[in-house]
Design an enzyme around this catalytic site. Structure first.
Site, mmCIF file in Angstrom:
data_model
loop_
_atom_site.group_PDB
_atom_site.id
_atom_site.type_symbol
_atom_site.label_atom_id
_atom_site.label_comp_id
_atom_site.label_asym_id
_atom_site.label_seq_id
_atom_site.Cartn_x
_atom_site.Cartn_y
_atom_site.Cartn_z
ATOM 1 N N SER A 65 -0.513 6.581 -10.632
ATOM 2 C CA SER A 65 -1.394 5.571 -10.028
ATOM 3 C C SER A 65 -2.784 6.066 -9.653
ATOM 4 O O SER A 65 -3.622 5.268 -9.245
ATOM 5 C CB SER A 65 -0.731 4.965 -8.788
ATOM 6 O OG SER A 65 0.193 3.966 -9.166
ATOM 7 N N LYS A 75 -5.798 4.271 -11.038
ATOM 8 C CA LYS A 75 -6.485 3.145 -10.383
ATOM 9 C C LYS A 75 -7.878 3.526 -9.888
ATOM 10 O O LYS A 75 -8.737 2.647 -9.718
ATOM 11 C CB LYS A 75 -5.628 2.620 -9.228
ATOM 12 C CG LYS A 75 -4.315 1.977 -9.669
ATOM 13 C CD LYS A 75 -3.531 1.449 -8.479
ATOM 14 C CE LYS A 75 -2.258 0.722 -8.900
ATOM 15 N NZ LYS A 75 -1.204 1.627 -9.366
ATOM 16 N N SER A 119 -1.951 0.544 -3.627
ATOM 17 C CA SER A 119 -1.565 0.887 -4.993
ATOM 18 C C SER A 119 -1.026 -0.338 -5.712
ATOM 19 O O SER A 119 0.076 -0.337 -6.281
ATOM 20 C CB SER A 119 -0.525 2.019 -5.015
ATOM 21 O OG SER A 119 -0.492 2.625 -6.294
#
Length: 471
Positions: free
Chosen positions: A121, A124, A306
């Protein structure tokens, strides 16, 4: 030098929280109150000796800054502190890392920082930078209703806002911090229809904005809804659920059915079945429209929580901006293209999505750190939400339950995006060291066997940077 560092971090956290602005759910207010309570608990009747270092850290990134006012850690000092920690087998087969000075971008430490690795993640961060750079922080995503081609028909047109909610907007809510409401859209649509003398309509919905498959292979639908430009509450069957939760099999149809029900409640008969359709071509006047929160708020929310659905939506908005296909592949290409325009190091990288759920994504620690350094650069003010959205160690989002126990001195000092897949653990963000210098770091681990021990090892790395002057 370590004594009082926690107090400095809490003070800096207070400043960062106050500067970031409120969210609809009051999270920033709650963070500020929690930080104040913890700060009071840590006080012993005197101001920590290192507190005066906080203003130079923040001023070091502003106009007329004097970034050398606070001493830099040395490469040898960081190597002595961090290299033994990289020997921890908990970090798996591939472990990479880098530390940069936030003000100057100077590399202070590297451990194979150019080796591509699965980012999970932390992808991102790249999505946030690309979307913010290409679209700007004030950009909003519209959900609209237009007349259909046939008399008495209307079309609900999805624009790609995953935060659209079925709940009505609370009275007096800040539009810059509140999701757009399907209920509000129904109010406006029913009002316009009645003004035109329409009390019966046929409803269809248009999802033609996106192309390609709506699913990522091998990704559980509780982690990511089918990616469609029309959904409410991120496709969650229960709109009150906030974590991974069951999603509608067809989020667009579920949203359109909900909209039909809201119209009926407002005195508009919806005749026949609600079906997919296409809005007429051309500049047909809109019957109603609601707009998302500004992109700056979407970026913050995506990073703090997230949020995979927001990430994929922002990647596709970037694709629209750059004229790429509005699909997983087109969005990935658009993110890479926008980062290239910023001059960021893309060697060895591979983007397959905007969220980092694809296990074949590859980024480098250097790229992650440079993304954060660029976001801190006063020349790129549109990127500042990339920093203000980072979870705060011990306080917010995906770091709210980390940096306790042996690493608790780093609470408030570490602001970082987490990344977790099976066998992959990453952490990238900013940290204030014991001298009050703001640094950027990225630590990546692949082939990890135990997520708990891998996360603890990453936290030790970040906390070690925080707790030493390293000279």
């Amino acid at each position: 030098m370590v004594v009082g560092a926690g107090g400095v971090g809490l003070a800096l956290a207070l400043v960062a929280i106050a500067a970031a602005g409120p969210w609809a759910d009051g999270q920033r207010v709650a963070e500020r109150n929690l930080a104040a309570a913890r700060e009071a608990a840590h006080h012993t009747g005197r101001t920590p000796a290192t507190a005066p270092s906080a203003p130079p850290v923040l001023a070091g990134l502003g106009p007329g800054a004097t970034p050398r006012a606070v001493p830099l850690p040395t490469g040898q000092g960081l190597d002595n502190a961090l290299s033994p920690l990289f020997d921890d087998p908990a970090l798996g087969a591939v472990r990479t890392g880098i530390v940069l000075d936030a003000a100057t971008g100077q590399q202070l430490y590297g451990h194979d920082p150019d080796t591509p690795s699965a980012p999970a993640s932390t992808t991102k961060i790249a999505t946030a930078v690309a979307a913010s750079q290409s679209l700007g922080g004030d950009y909003r995503i519209a959900t609209t209703v237009v007349p259909g081609a046939a008399p008495g028909s209307i079309v609900l047109v999805g624009g790609g806002d995953p935060t659209l909610t079925i709940r009505p907007t609370p009275q007096g809510a800040d539009p810059d911090a509140t999701p757009a409401s399907l209920s509000d859209l129904a109010d406006a649509t029913a009002r316009t229809l009645k003004e035109r003398g329409w009390t019966k309509v046929r409803l269809s919905y248009d999802t033609s904005l996106y192309t390609g498959p709506p699913r990522l292979a091998g990704v559980d639908d509780e982690n990511l809804a089918s990616v469609t430009p029309l959904m409410v509450d991120e496709g969650r069957i229960d709109p009150n659920s906030v974590e991974a939760a069951p999603r509608a099999a067809d989020p667009a149809n579920a949203a359109a059915q909900a909209f039909a029900g809201l119209l009926r409640e407002r005195g508009i008969t919806v005749d026949g079945d609600v079906r997919p359709g296409n809005a007429p071509a051309g500049e047909e006047a809109r019957l109603a429209e609601v707009d998302s929160m500004p992109l700056s708020a979407l970026v913050e929310r995506m990073l703090t929580n997230s949020d995979n659905d927001i990430a994929e939506a922002l990647a596709r908005q970037t694709a629209i901006s750059l004229g790429q296909p509005v699909s997983f592949a087109g969005a990935a290409q658009a993110v890479s293209e926008e980062l290239g325009r910023l001059g960021l190091p893309l060697a060895g990288t591979r983007f397959n999505d905007g969220s980092g759920l694809d296990r074949d994504d590859r980024l480098t620690a250097r790229l992650l750190a440079r993304l954060l350094h660029t976001a801190a650069d006063p020349a790129h003010p549109q990127l500042r939400p990339v920093l203000s959205g980072l979870p705060i160690a011990g306080f917010t989002g995906t770091l709210s339950d980390r940096f306790s126990g042996a690493t608790s001195d780093a609470a408030g000092l570490v602001h970082a995006k987490t990344g977790t897949l099976t066998g992959v653990n990453t952490l990238a963000g900013t940290v204030v060291d014991a001298d009050g210098r703001l640094l950027v770091f990225a630590f990546m681990a692949s082939g990890t066997g135990n997520a708990g021990t891998a996360v603890a090892a990453l936290d030790r790395l970040a906390a070690t940077v925080s707790n030493c002057g390293c000279r």
